[in-house]
Scaffold this active site. Structure first.
Site, mmCIF file in Angstrom:
data_model
loop_
_atom_site.group_PDB
_atom_site.id
_atom_site.type_symbol
_atom_site.label_atom_id
_atom_site.label_comp_id
_atom_site.label_asym_id
_atom_site.label_seq_id
_atom_site.Cartn_x
_atom_site.Cartn_y
_atom_site.Cartn_z
ATOM 1 N N GLY A 174 56.749 -29.008 -135.724
ATOM 2 C CA GLY A 174 55.857 -30.072 -136.209
ATOM 3 C C GLY A 174 55.656 -31.094 -135.118
ATOM 4 O O GLY A 174 56.564 -31.381 -134.343
ATOM 5 N N GLU A 230 54.166 -36.962 -135.441
ATOM 6 C CA GLU A 230 54.684 -38.325 -135.315
ATOM 7 C C GLU A 230 55.381 -38.582 -133.991
ATOM 8 O O GLU A 230 55.390 -39.700 -133.488
ATOM 9 C CB GLU A 230 55.601 -38.620 -136.495
ATOM 10 C CG GLU A 230 54.780 -38.564 -137.770
ATOM 11 C CD GLU A 230 55.587 -38.685 -139.035
ATOM 12 O OE1 GLU A 230 55.817 -39.818 -139.456
ATOM 13 O OE2 GLU A 230 55.978 -37.665 -139.610
ATOM 14 N N ILE A 236 54.031 -23.888 -130.545
ATOM 15 C CA ILE A 236 52.828 -24.614 -130.935
ATOM 16 C C ILE A 236 51.819 -23.604 -131.486
ATOM 17 O O ILE A 236 51.357 -22.715 -130.760
ATOM 18 C CB ILE A 236 52.240 -25.384 -129.731
ATOM 19 C CG1 ILE A 236 53.296 -26.330 -129.142
ATOM 20 C CG2 ILE A 236 50.990 -26.151 -130.155
ATOM 21 C CD1 ILE A 236 53.860 -27.365 -130.089
ATOM 22 N N PHE A 240 48.233 -42.033 -141.862
ATOM 23 C CA PHE A 240 49.344 -42.571 -141.058
ATOM 24 C C PHE A 240 50.575 -42.887 -141.902
ATOM 25 O O PHE A 240 51.403 -43.711 -141.511
ATOM 26 C CB PHE A 240 48.899 -43.820 -140.281
ATOM 27 C CG PHE A 240 47.735 -43.587 -139.356
ATOM 28 C CD1 PHE A 240 47.843 -42.664 -138.327
ATOM 29 C CD2 PHE A 240 46.543 -44.275 -139.520
ATOM 30 C CE1 PHE A 240 46.778 -42.433 -137.467
ATOM 31 C CE2 PHE A 240 45.468 -44.043 -138.668
ATOM 32 C CZ PHE A 240 45.586 -43.125 -137.643
ATOM 33 N N PRO A 265 47.459 -25.032 -129.993
ATOM 34 C CA PRO A 265 47.613 -26.000 -128.898
ATOM 35 C C PRO A 265 46.499 -27.041 -128.836
ATOM 36 O O PRO A 265 46.723 -28.148 -128.390
ATOM 37 C CB PRO A 265 47.586 -25.121 -127.646
ATOM 38 C CG PRO A 265 47.845 -23.740 -128.100
ATOM 39 C CD PRO A 265 47.416 -23.642 -129.540
ATOM 40 N N GLY A 291 43.795 -34.447 -141.691
ATOM 41 C CA GLY A 291 42.795 -34.507 -140.624
ATOM 42 C C GLY A 291 43.312 -33.855 -139.354
ATOM 43 O O GLY A 291 42.612 -33.785 -138.346
HETATM 44 MO MO1 MOS Z 1 53.943 -39.752 -141.864
HETATM 45 S S1 MOS Z 1 54.493 -41.750 -141.681
HETATM 46 O O1 MOS Z 1 55.325 -39.135 -142.654
HETATM 47 O O2 MOS Z 1 52.570 -39.775 -142.842
#
Ligand code: MOS
Length: 741
Positions: free
Chosen positions: A703, A706, A630, A237, A633, A464
């Site tokens: 991408g 996030e 994508i 994260f 998917p 992951g």
């Molecule tokens: Mo993400 S916060 O750029 O691992």
């Protein structure tokens, strides 16, 4: 360099399950803390139990006397480290700049003050607990009340103050987001091994090349003396993007003991020493005409930062280009607190920033008595108004309209508490999301091998989310070699330079490098095909041949009529046909001088509310994402679903609480830091628009990771308002807030 796409084999765009899945479910994927080396010792750090002051003494005689204790490191004997010259995504980047034990000053609770190295983890833990620290405490400040002395202007156009003053409809509200702590299941860990000549580090790292650069600079070593390996990650994260001080502690321990040393952080240390998302306070001033045209938008944000570092949570990143308005100002600043350094956490900046902006848009819609989707549609820009640049590919309006349709938004009645189902009150809310299209430098190699397999290698990582699989898909797409015959090498600085697994940029970064590499390998193969004896290509030119379905064949003929590629290598007496590729990128990507490159999306959230018991549930979320093409998917949908679940946690549960008396993060365990679980998971419907952004790369992928966490908390708090009439501007939504309903 890349040429026109030669994509014919349909491995791209296929909902592919992860090729590393079987290894993981069978327990055969070796994570960092699984690494066991002969003669390995165990290190346990000692953290300060105060948040500000000076270390006056360290008593470690009792610890030293314990059988099995090999070494106790402290300021007096750790040896020399150097500070990074400056942060660079290419050569080294840290959010905690101070090397461990650099001075006797403690600036946050849990800061390392000593390290015990012993022959077992248990001994090291017992000895660490026996060390007594004498200190002179000074007052600390961990308060969450943020007032910045100075704000820097990040973006400005027109005269936002005058436009605000003169507008008929306006809102001026302040939003607060709490400290959040990354809680990947895999704890941070370093296994450091000095073999007398060079160092090997097994690391929980989202960026092995960067980690290597940081280590070599801070240890004062040349690059070839430091190898960093991170084969599998139990997520990160963003907490594992940059090196943290424990890696240097392990380095010093292996240097002095000349044995491999394993250092695994505790969950408690995860809350103290390896970053967090800082608390933010954001003031939003929005003004519009009666018919909903934005005339002024001001966004002023502040976040807390550590005393020794200056981490900025860029809450205003998305604001200048999100909506059309002639007058805008975005400012930001930091305030210093006695906390470990904050760091990037999934969607840094945009996630708290869009909670504030999208909440404010919802409040403006209510002030206008206008549907919140309609308000956004009326303020769609045709270019990026912060720069005047065209958007490379923006389909935000379609995200809103498609999402509204899938959700059934037209059945919404706007009055608070007006919608019911099965005895529950329903609340419906909407929030938009955005994330910049980023790409970083990458190198890759591809080998087509005589045993009928291929290997692709790049020193990036798989956090992951499916990077192993994407690289295999790319090679398969160009060659037709099936995925189970493609080996992927990642997570090692001995491989070609790879990008960070961050910024949602890994896929866009590796596409051009891997594509170049595989084209190079195919070119070598075809050149041999026309020369090798005993093959049916005599007299043909290499340009007349093609590799598809794993076969070399004439372009105008079917693949099966050709020859399996490994037979070409056999005939040419070659072990492999190889190619390498390279691509450039970075925060200063020249493409950004001519294009505004962002992904967009919209979340529609439903909550159910039971007033008698103040019970709130997020029952349903519809998300539409415009992130370019994508490539996978299935893995992509998983990422957005994960982000939505994390968004439920952000809206309703997650917050790190500092004890004002000690300065410690007090809820520093998985029992006390509440995250969303399966039971909190809403029914989710994720749609990708799938418009290739070919300005960005040949496949048009931007991408995904996030963006899914941005905007979701605002959609949920908007839904909470719709159900209850309570507007929560300070996350997370607490039951106390709802008792006011
Ligand atoms: Mo993400 S916060 O750029 O691992």
């Amino acid at each position: 360099m890349s040429t026109a796409p030669d994509i014919t084999q349909s491995f791209i765009g296929r909902p592919q399950s992860r090729i590393d899945g079987p290894l993981k479910v069978c327990g055969r994927a070796t994570y960092t803390s699984d690494v066991d080396l002969p003669g390995m010792l165990y290190a346990v750090p000692v953290g300060a139990t105060f948040a500000s002051g000076k270390i006056m003494s360290l008593e470690f005689a009792a610890a030293q006397a314990m059988p099995g204790v090999k070494l106790i490191l402290h300021r007096g004997n750790i040896g020399r480290f150097y500070r990074l010259a400056g942060n660079s995504i290419d050569t080294g980047f840290v959010d905690e700049n101070r090397p461990p034990f650099e001075d006797d000053i403690v600036r946050y609770y849990g800061q390392y003050v000593a390290l015990v190295v012993a022959d077992t983890f248990e001994t090291a833990s017992a000895a660490a607990a026996a060390i007594k620290v004498g200190y002179d405490k000074t007052p600390h400040d961990v308060s969450a009340t943020l007032e910045a002395r100075e704000l820097d202007v990040h973006s400005e156009r027109g005269d936002p103050d005058r436009a605000f003053d003169g507008a008929p409809v306006k809102i001026d509200e302040t939003y607060v987001t709490p400290v959040e702590t990354h809680n990947p299941i895999e704890l941070h860990a370093t296994i450091a091994h000095w073999n007398g000549e060079s160092y090997t580090f097994y690391e929980t790292s989202q960026a092995v090349a960067n980690h290597q650069g940081s280590l070599m600079q801070m240890m004062g070593l040349p690059k070839d003396k430091v190898r960093v390996i991170s084969r599998y990650l139990g997520s990160g994260f963003g907490g594992k993007l940059w090196m943290w001080p424990h890696s240097l502690l392990a380095a010093a321990a292996t240097r002095q003991t000349e044995r491999p040393v394993k250092l695994v952080l505790s969950r408690k240390m995860m809350f103290q020493n390896v970053g967090h998302r800082p608390t933010t306070k954001q003031r939003l001033r929005l003004a519009a005409t009666q018919d909903g045209k934005l005339v002024s938008l001001q966004h002023d944000f502040v976040n807390h930062a550590a005393l020794g570092d200056d981490y900025m949570e860029d809450c205003g990143e998305a604001t200048p280009s999100m909506y059309s308005t002639p007058n805008l100002r975005v400012t930001g600043g930091t305030v210093k607190r006695n906390v470990g350094s904050p760091t990037s956490m999934r969607g840094p900046g945009a996630v708290p920033g869009l909670f504030a902006l999208e909440s404010a848009m919802d409040e403006l819609a209510i002030a206008l008595k206008m549907d919140p989707v309609e308000l956004r549609l009326r303020n769609e820009p045709s270019v990026d108004e912060s720069s005047g640049l065209p958007f490379s590919s923006r389909h935000f309006v379609e995200c809103l309209t498609t999402g509204a349709e899938k959700f059934g938004w037209n059945k919404r009645t706007p009055e608070v508490g007006s919608m019911k189902r099965d005895g529950l009150t329903l609340g419906w809310g909407v929030g938009a999301c955005s994330w910049p299209g980023l790409r970083f430098s990458a190198d890759a190699t591809v080998d087509l091998r005589a045993d009928g397999t291929a290997r692709v290698a790049c020193g990036t990582q798989d956090i992951g989310t499916g990077t192993y699989t994407i690289l295999a898909q790319l090679v398969a797409e160009h060659t037709g070699i099936p995925l189970d015959r493609i080996e992927v090498g990642l997570g090692d600085t001995a491989l070609p330079l790879g990008p960070v697994s961050g910024g949602s940029a890994a896929t866009a970064s590796v596409i051009p490098a891997v594509s170049d590499a595989v084209r190079g390998a195919i070119k070598t193969l075809l050149a041999r095909a026309v020369k090798a004896e005993g093959l049916p290509f005599a007299g043909a030119k290499a340009e007349e041949l093609s590799l598809s379905g794993g076969h070399v064949h004439r372009k105008n003929e079917r693949p099966e009529s050709g020859v399996p590629f490994e037979r070409i290598l056999e005939a040419a007496k070659l072990h492999a046909a190889s190619g390498s590729g390279s691509a450039k990128g970075g925060f200063d990507d020249p493409l950004k001088k001519t294009w505004s490159i962002h992904s967009y999306g919209a979340h529609f959230a439903e909550v159910t509310w039971e007033p008698a018991t103040a019970r709130l549930r997020v029952s349903r979320v519809v998300t539409v994402i415009d992130a370019g093409k994508i490539l996978n998917p299935r893995a992509g949908r998983n990422q957005i679903e994960g982000a939505v679940v994390m968004g439920v946690g952000m809206a309703l549960f997650e917050h790190t609480v500092y004890d004002e008396r000690s300065g410690a993060p007090v809820n520093s365990s998985l029992a006390d830091y509440v995250v969303a679980t399966n039971a909190d998971t809403p029914k989710m419907d994720v749609t990708f628009l799938d418009y290739p952004d070919t300005v960005f790369n040949e496949l048009g992928a931007r991408g995904i990771a996030e963006i899914g966490l941005a905007g979701i908390a605002a959609a949920i708090t908007g839904a909470v308002y719709h159900a209850t009439g309570v507007r929560v501007r300070k996350l997370p939504v607490m039951i106390e807030d709802l008792l006011k309903a």
